[in-house]
Motif scaffolding. Structure first.
Motif, PDB file in Angstrom:
ATOM      1  N   VAL A  79       0.837  -1.203   0.000  1.00 45.82           N
ATOM      2  CA  VAL A  79       0.000   0.000   0.000  1.00 45.82           C
ATOM      3  C   VAL A  79       0.869   1.250   0.000  1.00 45.82           C
ATOM      4  O   VAL A  79       0.592   2.226  -0.715  1.00 45.82           O
ATOM      5  N   GLU A  80       1.943   1.225   0.788  1.00 46.64           N
ATOM      6  CA  GLU A  80       2.831   2.389   0.826  1.00 46.64           C
ATOM      7  C   GLU A  80       3.498   2.632  -0.527  1.00 46.64           C
ATOM      8  O   GLU A  80       3.683   3.772  -0.953  1.00 46.64           O
ATOM      9  N   ARG A  81       3.860   1.548  -1.210  1.00 43.99           N
ATOM     10  CA  ARG A  81       4.508   1.710  -2.513  1.00 43.99           C
ATOM     11  C   ARG A  81       3.558   2.325  -3.533  1.00 43.99           C
ATOM     12  O   ARG A  81       3.953   3.217  -4.294  1.00 43.99           O
ATOM     13  N   ILE A  82       2.299   1.859  -3.573  1.00 43.03           N
ATOM     14  CA  ILE A  82       1.382   2.420  -4.573  1.00 43.03           C
ATOM     15  C   ILE A  82       0.992   3.849  -4.215  1.00 43.03           C
ATOM     16  O   ILE A  82       0.678   4.647  -5.099  1.00 43.03           O
ATOM     17  N   ARG A  83       1.011   4.211  -2.942  1.00 45.71           N
ATOM     18  CA  ARG A  83       0.729   5.606  -2.577  1.00 45.71           C
ATOM     19  C   ARG A  83       1.775   6.528  -3.191  1.00 45.71           C
ATOM     20  O   ARG A  83       1.461   7.647  -3.609  1.00 45.71           O
ATOM     21  N   LEU A  84       3.007   6.052  -3.225  1.00 49.16           N
ATOM     22  CA  LEU A  84       4.089   6.877  -3.750  1.00 49.16           C
ATOM     23  C   LEU A  84       4.230   6.756  -5.268  1.00 49.16           C
ATOM     24  O   LEU A  84       4.466   7.758  -5.952  1.00 49.16           O
ATOM     25  N   ASP A  85       4.081   5.541  -5.803  1.00 48.01           N
ATOM     26  CA  ASP A  85       4.395   5.289  -7.210  1.00 48.01           C
ATOM     27  C   ASP A  85       3.162   5.214  -8.118  1.00 48.01           C
ATOM     28  O   ASP A  85       3.298   5.296  -9.344  1.00 48.01           O
ATOM     29  N   TRP A  86       1.991   5.009  -7.552  1.00 49.52           N
ATOM     30  CA  TRP A  86       0.791   4.815  -8.358  1.00 49.52           C
ATOM     31  C   TRP A  86      -0.369   5.578  -7.726  1.00 49.52           C
ATOM     32  O   TRP A  86      -1.312   4.982  -7.200  1.00 49.52           O
ATOM     33  N   PRO A  87      -0.323   6.909  -7.701  1.00 44.52           N
ATOM     34  CA  PRO A  87      -1.321   7.704  -6.965  1.00 44.52           C
ATOM     35  C   PRO A  87      -2.750   7.508  -7.475  1.00 44.52           C
ATOM     36  O   PRO A  87      -3.693   7.581  -6.686  1.00 44.52           O
ATOM     37  N   VAL A 103      -0.733   9.843   2.283  1.00 44.72           N
ATOM     38  CA  VAL A 103       0.611   9.279   2.151  1.00 44.72           C
ATOM     39  C   VAL A 103       1.346   9.502   3.462  1.00 44.72           C
ATOM     40  O   VAL A 103       1.425  10.621   3.958  1.00 44.72           O
ATOM     41  N   ARG A 104       1.839   8.424   4.018  1.00 40.60           N
ATOM     42  CA  ARG A 104       2.559   8.555   5.284  1.00 40.60           C
ATOM     43  C   ARG A 104       3.897   9.254   5.054  1.00 40.60           C
ATOM     44  O   ARG A 104       4.611   8.941   4.102  1.00 40.60           O
ATOM     45  N   THR A 105       4.195  10.166   5.931  1.00 37.44           N
ATOM     46  CA  THR A 105       5.447  10.896   5.811  1.00 37.44           C
ATOM     47  C   THR A 105       6.606  10.009   6.240  1.00 37.44           C
ATOM     48  O   THR A 105       6.418   8.963   6.862  1.00 37.44           O
ATOM     49  N   ASP A 106       7.794  10.434   5.923  1.00 38.94           N
ATOM     50  CA  ASP A 106       9.007   9.696   6.279  1.00 38.94           C
ATOM     51  C   ASP A 106       9.972  10.665   6.945  1.00 38.94           C
ATOM     52  O   ASP A 106      10.939  11.115   6.327  1.00 38.94           O
ATOM     53  N   PRO A 107       9.733  11.004   8.231  1.00 38.25           N
ATOM     54  CA  PRO A 107      10.573  12.007   8.882  1.00 38.25           C
ATOM     55  C   PRO A 107      11.956  11.475   9.220  1.00 38.25           C
ATOM     56  O   PRO A 107      12.199  10.263   9.228  1.00 38.25           O
ATOM     57  N   VAL A 108      12.856  12.390   9.501  1.00 35.12           N
ATOM     58  CA  VAL A 108      14.184  12.027  10.009  1.00 35.12           C
ATOM     59  C   VAL A 108      14.008  11.385  11.381  1.00 35.12           C
ATOM     60  O   VAL A 108      13.200  11.837  12.198  1.00 35.12           O
ATOM     61  N   PHE A 109      14.754  10.331  11.628  1.00 37.33           N
ATOM     62  CA  PHE A 109      14.619   9.554  12.861  1.00 37.33           C
ATOM     63  C   PHE A 109      14.713  10.455  14.101  1.00 37.33           C
ATOM     64  O   PHE A 109      13.833  10.461  14.953  1.00 37.33           O
TER      65      PHE A 109
END
Length: 403
Positions: A79-87, A103-109
Motif C-alpha cells: 500500500v505504501e509503494r502504490i501511494r508513492l508510485d501509483w497515486p 501518504v505517510r510521511t518519512d521524517p528524520v529519525f
C-alpha cells in the motif's frame, strides 16, 4: 481466477481475477468489495504476475475490512509503494474504502524522536531526561537518516556502537546502559508503527543485552544506617533514609507519594502507593516508628500536611541523592554506589533470612525473579560464619578425607 484466501464470511464470494484485452494488452483486476459489488480496476499494460499480486493484496484488504483483522506487513508495504508510485490506483482504493487517502510521511529519525519527547507531558522528568540522552545518541549515530530507511542491521550496528570504547569511535557505554538506550530506541520506533509511518519495527528482533553489574552491589549494615541517621538533623531526610533502608521503599518515588492516612498506627501497617507496581502493604517495622513519630510531631503543629514529605517533594531525585551523599560524608563514611537502590537491596536480603521469600517479595513489590537478578546479595558475614562453624564431635568425615 486465482484463489487466494479462504472464505471468512457466511456468503460465498469469488476471489480476485485478472482479465486481458486482446487488442491492447491492457489488464483488469476484478474483485468483490466489502459490500459484495464486483469492481474492475484497469491497471494498464503490466505483467500478469504484477496484476495477480494486486489482486492478492486487494483480497486481503477486503477480508481485513470484513473481519477486523490486522493487515499483514507485506500488504501494508505494498500500500505504501502504490501511494508513492501509483497515486491514481491509490485514490481509487481510498474511494472504495480499502485504504486511507493519505501518504505517510518519512521524517528524520531524530526529528521524530524529539517531536515525540516534546509531546509527552504525561511522564516523569527523569524519564524525559533518559529519552533526551537517547535522542542525542541517535543523532550522533544516525544523523539525518529517515525512519523508513532503517533496517535490522542498523539496530545491531547501533548497539555495537553504543558498547564500543570511546577511543575506537564508540559511545563507551556499559552493556546495561547500551541496552537501555536500545530499548528506548525500540520504543520510539514502536510509536512510529502506531502512527502508521512504519509497517513494522526494524529493531524489533535486535536482542537487548541485560547485563547486571554485581560489582556495584553493596550491603548497607544497620550500624552504617544508624550512624548516618544520627548525623542528619533534617527530620524529613531522616525519615526518607529510614523508609529506604528499613521499609525497602523505592526512593524517592514511593516515599514522596506517601500520605499520612496510609500510615496505620493501629494495625501497624503502611500502605505503599502504587507508583511502579500495584498497591501493597508493608509492616510498620520497629525501626520506622521513631523516625515517623518524630516527623509527625514536627508536622502536627502545622496546618496538617497531606504528604509525609512536603518540603522534600519539591526536590528532584538527583538532588535528594546529593543531599544524602553529603550527609554520608559528614558521618565519616564512604559514599556507596546506588545509594537508595543498595539500601532497598540490603533490606530484601536481610528480610529473606527471617521470612518466606513469597512474603518478602509481596512486601517489596517485586517478583522472585527480579529479586534474584537485582536485589539479593551474598553477605560477607555468611562467609565468616561458615568458617567458624564447629561440630561437637570434631571435624566431619569429608574434612578427614580431604586431609
Amino acid at each position: 481466477t486465482v484463489g487466494l484466501f479462504p472464505q471468512v464470511t457466511g456468503k460465498r464470494r469469488t476471489m480476485a481475477s485478472v482479465s486481458t484485452q486482446k487488442s491492447t494488452g491492457r489488464r483488469r483486476v476484478i474483485f468483490r468489495t466489502t459490500d459484495g459489488r464486483r469492481v474492475a480496476l484497469h491497471v494498464g499494460r503490466i505483467p500478469r504476475s504484477t496484476a495477480r499480486e494486486i489482486g492478492f493484496h486487494l483480497d486481503h484488504l477486503v477480508i481485513c475490512r470484513q473481519s477486523g483483522c490486522v493487515v499483514r506487513t507485506s500488504t501494508q508495504e505494498w500500500v505504501e509503494r502504490i501511494r508513492l508510485d501509483w497515486p491514481r490506483l491509490s485514490r481509487r482504493l481510498a474511494g472504495l474504502g480499502l485504504i486511507t487517502d493519505s501518504v505517510r510521511t518519512d521524517p528524520v529519525f531524530v526529528d521524530f524522536v524529539r517531536s515525540l519527547i516534546s509531546s509527552r507531558t504525561d511522564v516523569k522528568p527523569n524519564t524525559i531526561r533518559v529519552w533526551q540522552q537517547t535522542a542525542e545518541k541517535i543523532h550522533q549515530f544516525f544523523g539525518e537518516r529517515r525512519l523508513r530507511s532503517l533496517t535490522r542491521k542498523d539496530g545491531n550496528d547501533f548497539l555495537r556502537w553504543l558498547s564500543s570504547p570511546v577511543e575506537r569511535g564508540g559511545a563507551g557505554h556499559q552493556a546495561s546502559t547500551a541496552g537501555k538506550r536500545l530499548a528506548c530506541a525500540k520504543g520510539f520506533l514502536n510509536e512510529a508503527v502506531d502512527a502508521e509511518i512504519l509497517a513494522v519495527n526494524p529493531f524489533l528482533k535486535v536482542k537487548t543485552p541485560r547485563a547486571i553489574d554485581h560489582r556495584r552491589r553493596q550491603f548497607i549494615t544497620a550500624q552504617t544506617v544508624d550512624q548516618l541517621i544520627g548525623q542528619i538533623s533534617h527530620v524529613e531526610l531522616r525519615a526518607v533514609v529510614a523508609l529506604s533502608r528499613w521499609g525497602g521503599l523505592r526512593t524517592p518515588s514511593e516515599p514522596f507519594a506517601l500520605q499520612w492516612h496510609q500510615v496505620d498506627w493501629h494495625r501497624q501497617r503502611i500502605v505503599v502507593p502504587a507508583v511502579k507496581t500495584r498497591l501493597r502493604e508493608i509492616p510498620l517495622f520497629p525501626e520506622l516508628v521513631l523516625p515517623l513519630r518524630a516527623l509527625q510531631s514536627v508536622q502536627g503543629e502545622s496546618a496538617g500536611e497531606e504528604f509525609l514529605f512536603p518540603e522534600l517533594r519539591r526536590h528532584t531525585g538527583a538532588n535528594l541523592r546529593k543531599q544524602v551523599a553529603r550527609q554520608i560524608r559528614r558521618a565519616g563514611l564512604a559514599v556507596w554506589p546506588k545509594i537508595f537502590q543498595n539500601m532497598r537491596s540490603s533490606r530484601q536480603t536481610e528480610l529473606e533470612e527471617r521470612f518466606p521469600r513469597k512474603t518478602v517479595c509481596e512486601w517489596m513489590g517485586n517478583s522472585e525473579q527480579i529479586a534474584d537478578q537485582h536485589y539479593l546479595q551474598v553477605r560477607q558475614e555468611h562467609y565468616e560464619l561458615a568458617v567458624r562453624i564447629e561440630t561437637t564431635d570434631g571435624p566431619s568425615p569429608g574434612i578427614i578425607r580431604g586431609i
